[in-house]
Design a protein around this motif. Structure first.
Motif, PDB file in Angstrom:
ATOM      1  N   TYR A  68       0.875  -1.040   0.178  1.00 10.49           N
ATOM      2  CA  TYR A  68       0.048  -0.106   0.097  1.00 10.49           C
ATOM      3  C   TYR A  68       0.938   1.146   0.021  1.00 10.49           C
ATOM      4  O   TYR A  68       0.539   2.431  -0.822  1.00 10.49           O
ATOM      5  CB  TYR A  68      -1.079  -0.111   1.426  1.00 10.49           C
ATOM      6  N   LEU A  69       2.113   1.153   0.652  1.00 11.52           N
ATOM      7  CA  LEU A  69       2.918   2.449   0.688  1.00 11.52           C
ATOM      8  C   LEU A  69       3.201   2.766  -0.777  1.00 11.52           C
ATOM      9  O   LEU A  69       3.348   3.792  -0.854  1.00 11.52           O
ATOM     10  CB  LEU A  69       3.866   2.444   1.655  1.00 11.52           C
ATOM     11  N   GLN A  70       3.979   1.695  -1.402  1.00 14.76           N
ATOM     12  CA  GLN A  70       4.353   1.853  -2.663  1.00 14.76           C
ATOM     13  C   GLN A  70       3.161   2.527  -3.640  1.00 14.76           C
ATOM     14  O   GLN A  70       3.332   3.380  -4.578  1.00 14.76           O
ATOM     15  CB  GLN A  70       4.981   0.520  -3.241  1.00 14.76           C
ATOM     16  N   ALA A  71       1.958   1.806  -3.528  1.00 13.77           N
ATOM     17  CA  ALA A  71       0.797   2.209  -4.148  1.00 13.77           C
ATOM     18  C   ALA A  71       0.380   3.732  -4.042  1.00 13.77           C
ATOM     19  O   ALA A  71       0.146   4.673  -4.851  1.00 13.77           O
ATOM     20  CB  ALA A  71      -0.464   1.242  -3.903  1.00 13.77           C
ATOM     21  N   ILE A  72       0.623   4.138  -2.837  1.00 17.93           N
ATOM     22  CA  ILE A  72       0.210   5.479  -2.437  1.00 17.93           C
ATOM     23  C   ILE A  72       1.221   6.496  -3.036  1.00 17.93           C
ATOM     24  O   ILE A  72       1.068   7.521  -3.757  1.00 17.93           O
ATOM     25  CB  ILE A  72       0.115   5.662  -0.742  1.00 17.93           C
ATOM     26  N   GLY A  93      -8.422   7.593  -3.493  1.00 18.27           N
ATOM     27  CA  GLY A  93      -9.301   7.726  -2.755  1.00 18.27           C
ATOM     28  C   GLY A  93      -9.761   6.159  -2.079  1.00 18.27           C
ATOM     29  O   GLY A  93      -9.981   5.869  -0.771  1.00 18.27           O
ATOM     30  N   ASN A  94      -9.737   5.319  -3.076  1.00 19.19           N
ATOM     31  CA  ASN A  94     -10.588   4.140  -3.117  1.00 19.19           C
ATOM     32  C   ASN A  94      -9.584   3.079  -2.169  1.00 19.19           C
ATOM     33  O   ASN A  94      -9.590   2.389  -1.398  1.00 19.19           O
ATOM     34  CB  ASN A  94     -10.726   3.412  -4.321  1.00 19.19           C
ATOM     35  N   LEU A  95      -8.113   3.471  -2.493  1.00 19.41           N
ATOM     36  CA  LEU A  95      -6.787   2.932  -1.494  1.00 19.41           C
ATOM     37  C   LEU A  95      -7.053   3.290  -0.118  1.00 19.41           C
ATOM     38  O   LEU A  95      -6.988   2.286   0.663  1.00 19.41           O
ATOM     39  CB  LEU A  95      -5.679   3.199  -2.256  1.00 19.41           C
ATOM     40  N   SER A 105      -9.467   9.478   2.565  1.00 20.83           N
ATOM     41  CA  SER A 105     -10.277   8.910   1.264  1.00 20.83           C
ATOM     42  C   SER A 105     -11.217   9.972   1.023  1.00 20.83           C
ATOM     43  O   SER A 105     -11.540  10.341  -0.059  1.00 20.83           O
ATOM     44  CB  SER A 105     -11.035   7.570   1.538  1.00 20.83           C
ATOM     45  N   LEU A 106     -11.999  10.692   1.854  1.00 18.04           N
ATOM     46  CA  LEU A 106     -12.855  11.674   1.873  1.00 18.04           C
ATOM     47  C   LEU A 106     -12.310  12.905   1.358  1.00 18.04           C
ATOM     48  O   LEU A 106     -12.902  13.589   0.394  1.00 18.04           O
ATOM     49  CB  LEU A 106     -13.586  11.994   3.334  1.00 18.04           C
ATOM     50  N   GLU A 107     -11.236  13.248   1.660  1.00 22.59           N
ATOM     51  CA  GLU A 107     -10.346  14.317   0.962  1.00 22.59           C
ATOM     52  C   GLU A 107     -10.472  14.150  -0.407  1.00 22.59           C
ATOM     53  O   GLU A 107     -10.528  15.030  -1.322  1.00 22.59           O
ATOM     54  CB  GLU A 107      -8.983  14.525   1.728  1.00 22.59           C
ATOM     55  N   MET A 108      -9.890  12.882  -0.751  1.00 21.78           N
ATOM     56  CA  MET A 108      -9.576  12.649  -2.385  1.00 21.78           C
ATOM     57  C   MET A 108     -11.068  12.755  -3.118  1.00 21.78           C
ATOM     58  O   MET A 108     -11.166  13.217  -4.079  1.00 21.78           O
ATOM     59  CB  MET A 108      -9.043  11.398  -2.476  1.00 21.78           C
ATOM     60  N   ALA A 109     -12.061  12.208  -2.252  1.00 22.70           N
ATOM     61  CA  ALA A 109     -13.697  12.390  -2.858  1.00 22.70           C
ATOM     62  C   ALA A 109     -13.802  13.717  -3.123  1.00 22.70           C
ATOM     63  O   ALA A 109     -14.493  14.030  -4.208  1.00 22.70           O
ATOM     64  CB  ALA A 109     -14.245  11.598  -2.125  1.00 22.70           C
ATOM     65  N   GLU A 110     -13.800  14.441  -2.253  1.00 24.04           N
ATOM     66  CA  GLU A 110     -13.772  16.184  -2.247  1.00 24.04           C
ATOM     67  C   GLU A 110     -13.290  16.642  -3.336  1.00 24.04           C
ATOM     68  O   GLU A 110     -14.033  17.350  -4.048  1.00 24.04           O
ATOM     69  CB  GLU A 110     -13.577  16.744  -0.899  1.00 24.04           C
TER      70      GLU A 110
END
Length: 451
Positions: A68-72, A93-95, A105-110
């Motif tokens: 997950y860290l690499q994906a982020i 956001g989904n990650l 995630s909510l920040e990305m969605a906004e």
């Protein structure tokens, strides 16, 4: 073989044909050949570093690998290089959502909604995150917006249904819940029949068929007596492991069958999936409270046998425990390490009894290594295959403590005193802001207990 040919072929084609590399990487990803997928996405991206889809492919592959860290890091690279890229915002956001970082995630969605106000994916991400954070009215607004943009969106209708149900709004929730059959997952579960869908009419013969696992079959079986009172003949297709328990527990007017061949031999006149029964019989709290509880009956001889095997000591409390879920969708989020689970719930004078289904050999070894606590396991009982035996073991205990899995449904339906430790974002059936359950009168809910 196909993946190998694709991998070798991609290296022999025009070295500047990034689409070939990208498409081959997509195939590798679908076949779970993740390292090869990353190699091919990387080659495509190096050919043209404006090809954002390949960079996102790398991020998604790291996500699938659990890195997950690499994906982020890769998603953040996408958003740094391709400002406010929609796929990057939604993907990150989904990650964050999948690893439980709902605020991020909510920040990305906004951001996605702000930059892409006419794209339903933006509202979907924000809606599901809001629902998981308990902002249910706001989540409903998002799902409603999606339906305005895409009126046929079954995904939005299904999520809107579950949000209403989480709020205890059964009147609005159950009709929308029928949208689940328009989803790809729902299509795979449909029972093949040319008989009409039951509409609640009196009389005739009715086939009820399961669409989900053992836990849901137990939960919705509480409605079967209501249905039996309305029709002449009721046939219920169930998991074979439940038949003995159900036959003992319900009226002889209900016939339990375990195969489609048996179902087709009944001559039923109408059919309905089991969860759709709630639309007719569970539309208020009163409907739930008036239902019989407990509604399942254990084999009393087996209960006595289990009690003898457990050899309960004076002043000792036997607590049955279950700490895992095998649900393919979100079971990993619900479960906890056994030693952490027991240390969280431990009180003096208690002996813990293993109710967990599946192979738990490693869990028991880890418990022995990492904790002074012990657990009693009846090794001659298969908690997964012998559900009637598991029901007897549950009733041989004084109480049950478990995460959200099929064991709690069985325990609640038997009327055993049951404590359910819920995750931060629980399943819709447990609703919000209540410590009891409308489905089971003997259940107590402990919220935000699983991190």
């Amino acid at each position: 073989m196909e993946s190998l040919e694709c991998y070798v072929g991609a290296s022999k084609i025009d070295p500047l044909n990034l689409i070939a590399y990208h498409n081959c990487a997509n195939l590798m990803f679908k076949m779970n050949n993740y390292q090869q997928a990353i190699d091919l996405y990387s080659k495509a991206y190096h050919i043209d570093n404006s090809h954002v889809s390949s960079l996102i492919g790398i991020a998604n592959t790291y996500d699938a690998m659990g890195n997950y860290l690499q994906a982020i890091n890769v998603f953040e690279n996408v958003l740094e290089k391709f400002k406010n890229n929609q796929a990057g915002l939604i993907g990150l956001g989904n990650l964050y959502r999948n690893i439980g970082q709902y605020e991020k995630s909510l920040e990305m969605a906004e951001e996605a909604v702000r930059h892409y106000p006419h794209v339903d994916n933006s509202y979907y991400l924000r809606g599901v995150v809001r629902k998981e954070l308990g902002f249910l009215n706001e989540a409903l607004d998002d799902f409603t917006k999606i339906i305005e943009i895409s009126p046929r969106s079954a995904l939005a209708k299904n999520n809107k249904a579950m949000t209403h149900l989480m709020m205890g709004d059964y009147i609005r929730g159950w009709p929308l819940y029928e949208a689940r059959w328009e989803l790809e997952a729902g299509q795979k579960k449909i029972y093949p029949s040319n008989k009409p869908t039951w509409n609640g009419r009196l009389g005739g013969s009715l086939l009820i068929w399961p669409e989900q696992g053992v836990g849901d079959q137990v939960m919705y079986s509480a409605i079967l007596p209501d249905v039996a009172a309305r029709v002449d003949h009721l046939f219920v297709l169930v998991d074979p492991r439940l038949r003995d328990l159900f036959q003992r527990s319900f009226d002889d007017k209900i016939t339990f069958i375990t195969t489609r061949e048996e179902a087709e031999m009944t001559g039923y006149e109408a059919q309905l999936p089991m969860a759709s029964l709630a639309r007719y019989f569970r539309n208020s709290e009163t409907d739930f409270k008036s239902a019989a509880s407990p509604f399942l009956k254990p084999n009393l001889q087996r209960v006595e046998s289990m009690q003898r095997q457990l050899e309960k000591k004076e002043n000792e409390t036997l607590v049955g425990v279950s700490w895992k879920s095998v649900n393919p969708k979100n079971g990993s989020k619900r479960g906890v390490e056994l030693h952490e689970f027991l240390e969280k719930i431990h009180v003096p004078g208690v002996r813990y009894v293993n109710l967990q289904y599946g192979d738990v050999t490693e869990d028991l070894l880890s418990l022995k290594e990492k904790s002074n606590l012990t657990m009693t396991t009846l090794h001659d009982l298969d908690n997964f295959q012998d559900i009637d035996g598991l029901a007897a073991l549950i009733m041989a205990c004084d109480e049950v403590v478990s995460i959200d899995n099929s064991t709690v449904h069985l325990s609640g339906a038997l009327g055993q005193t049951t404590t359910i430790l819920l995750q931060k974002s629980p399943d819709w059936r447990w609703q919000l802001n209540r410590s009891d359950s409308p489905w089971y009168h003997s259940v107590k809910l402990i919220r935000d207990a699983i991190c």
